[in-house]
Write a protein that holds these residues in place. Structure first.
Motif: not given
Length: 543
Positions: A442-446, A512-518
């Motif tokens: 579940d870790i997100i690598i952006s 950079f942690k803020v969701p881009k899609t809701l």
């Protein structure tokens, strides 16, 4: 010539007077002897004393033996949180047989898989689930003896000629049940709620169940005056061993067929419930229950919750309602809880947000757990206790499963070296407490930066309109992955504007942690209330 025997070993071999195989069945013998007339179980208008509970369990063991159940035979049961589930947790191990509590929320195909894979010889069926079981049995090749428990709500016809209460009435109350000779003998078979492929069958031992029950009872503060409300499904990790733990303490178990806030508040007030357990979703339900469902009570209720840590807003709401929440961590493979966030007195002096943050950590090893570590899975070296270096949680304990039934490759991947690998990523704090950052998947690598979905979810649930949040990775051509947030709103809340939610997040976390899609709507959940992120990842990939 024999070697000299040391004085501390000569003539000091184990003896039946000082070496007895550990089994949770012994808790019921002691309680029925010491507290025979005390109420042990309450289920609406029904109630049983400890003497009656022991009698019913012995009769059930007798009836099962008459049906041919013996050592290591599998007895499956599918039922709500009713007295018969508690009775099965004692009667089946009395015979040295293996109890297989089935998840009531699975479909017929998964029920059929569990019955076939576990080799069920007998199946005890709560009548409310008869239609589901009828479909499942059509998919099972071997013959299974069915025992029907009368339905509470359903008008479905019984599945067979054997009725639970009738069998108990005709059984032998003096049945000399055999018990066990080896505490490592298998006791329970619990199927994990698999997200891909077939579920895995986790096998528990008598020894592990005995120690797990004592560890839970000790950590949760169970005692003779405890009134335990069944909000946690008993099919989940054998109810975290609480069918045995409450009996060990001589407490009272209050049954609850459906988790409904109004019923929970009513039972707490009526029976002066002292303890209950549940997934964070249960806490959310209580925290956001409408005012007309909240029956006031004037005592403190101790609540244990597992799974992802509840957001701080839930801790705050539950405290205001009269609940004291303890966060636990564990898995089916560890008989449920393996760690707890032990509340330290100095936390009372902290600002509320800092106090709730510490309460939400996964904490330290249970008293009956040998060791918990956070380790680099590649080197198997523990990470520094700096609160920032991420590693995998690993457990070593007598309360770790024996292994997966008929699945040696999966067992070998989970029991590695001296440890049971969890797949959960965490940091280790200087005070010894662990704190989960995410499941490894579940870790997100952006853009090369690691983003903890739990951290983002914590911020999102602070928004006044949001009740539940789940954040997963969404493929992105520029950044590789970006956070995608799925939001379930509070009852009656108006859906907020996306820009407003994003601005709310930007004020509280790195950009950079803020969701881009809701995405708004009800979140898919497992039978134990865990959010099914694998479904959300699939959905995010198609957005």
């Amino acid at each position: 010539m024999l070697k000299d025997v040391h004085a501390f070993e000569a003539g000091l071999d184990p003896h039946p007077a000082n070496y007895v195989p550990l089994s949770p069945v012994s808790f019921l013998n002691r309680a029925a002897s010491a507290f025979a007339e005390k109420i042990a179980v309450i289920d609406g208008p029904r109630s049983y004393t400890y003497a009656q509970l022991l009698d019913r369990c012995v009769r059930l063991a007798s009836a099962l033996a008459a049906l041919g159940v013996g050592r290591l035979d599998t007895v499956a049961i599918i039922a709500s949180n009713i007295p018969e589930m508690i009775e099965a947790h004692f009667a089946v191990p009395m015979l040295g047989a293996v109890l297989n509590p089935l998840n009531t929320r699975l479909d017929a195909a998964n029920i059929a898989f569990s019955l076939a894979h576990g080799g069920a010889k007998v199946l005890i069926v709560d009548g409310d689930y008869a239609p589901l079981v009828r479909q499942a049995l059509e998919q099972v090749d071997h013959e299974i003896v069915v025992i029907d428990i009368d339905a509470s709500e359903s008008s479905a016809a019984p599945l067979g000629p054997r009725n639970y209460e009738a069998l108990l009435t005709g059984a032998d109350p003096a049945f000399p049940w055999p018990g066990i000779a080896d505490e490592w003998q298998s006791l329970c078979l619990l199927y994990t709620s698999g997200t891909t492929g077939d579920p895995k069958g986790v096998v528990y031992s008598h020894r592990g169940a005995y120690l797990s029950a004592l560890g839970n009872g000790f950590s949760f503060g169970l005692g003779f005056d405890s009134i335990y409300l069944w909000t946690l499904p008993m099919f989940h990790c054998s109810g975290w061993s609480y069918p045995w733990a409450v009996v060990a303490a001589g407490g009272t178990q209050v049954c609850l067929r459906k988790v409904e806030p109004a019923a929970i508040f009513r039972l707490i007030a009526h029976h002066r419930v002292t303890h209950l357990c549940g997934a964070p979703i249960v806490l959310n339900m209580l925290a956001h229950a409408p005012a007309d469902q909240r029956v006031p009570f004037d005592h403190t209720v101790t609540v244990a919750t597992g799974g992802a840590a509840p957001p701080s807003a839930v801790f705050r709401s539950m405290e205001a309602l009269g609940f004291r929440v303890t966060h636990l961590y564990g898995a089916t493979e560890t008989y449920g809880p393996a760690t707890s966030s032990v509340f330290l007195p100095e936390w009372n002096a902290l600002p509320a947000d800092e106090r709730f943050a510490k309460m939400a950590r996964q904490g330290v090893a249970y008293p009956m757990v040998e060791a918990v570590t956070v380790t680099d899975p590649k080197t198997m070296i523990p990470v520094p206790r700096d609160g920032t270096t991420v590693g995998e949680i690993m457990v070593r304990s007598n309360t770790v499963m024996k292994g997966y039934l008929k699945n040696e490759p999966a067992t070998a991947k989970t029991l590695v070296g001296n440890w049971c690998l969890s797949g959960d990523l965490a940091v280790w704090h200087p005070d010894g407490a662990i704190e989960i950052k995410d499941r490894s998947k579940d870790i997100i690598i952006s853009g090369g930066e690691n983003i903890s979905s739990l951290e983002v979810e914590e911020v999102l649930t602070q928004h006044p309109a949001v009740m539940l949040a789940a954040v997963v990775a969404r493929p992105d051509p520029t950044w590789g992955e970006t956070p995608c947030a799925f939001l379930e709103l509070k009852p009656g809340a108006t859906q907020p504007d996306d820009k407003e939610v994003i601005a709310f997040c930007r004020a509280r976390m790195a950009r950079f942690k803020v969701p881009k899609t809701l995405v708004y709507g009800p979140l898919p959940k497992t039978s134990t209330g865990k959010i099914q992120k694998f479904m959300l990842r699939e959905q995010a990939g198609s957005l």
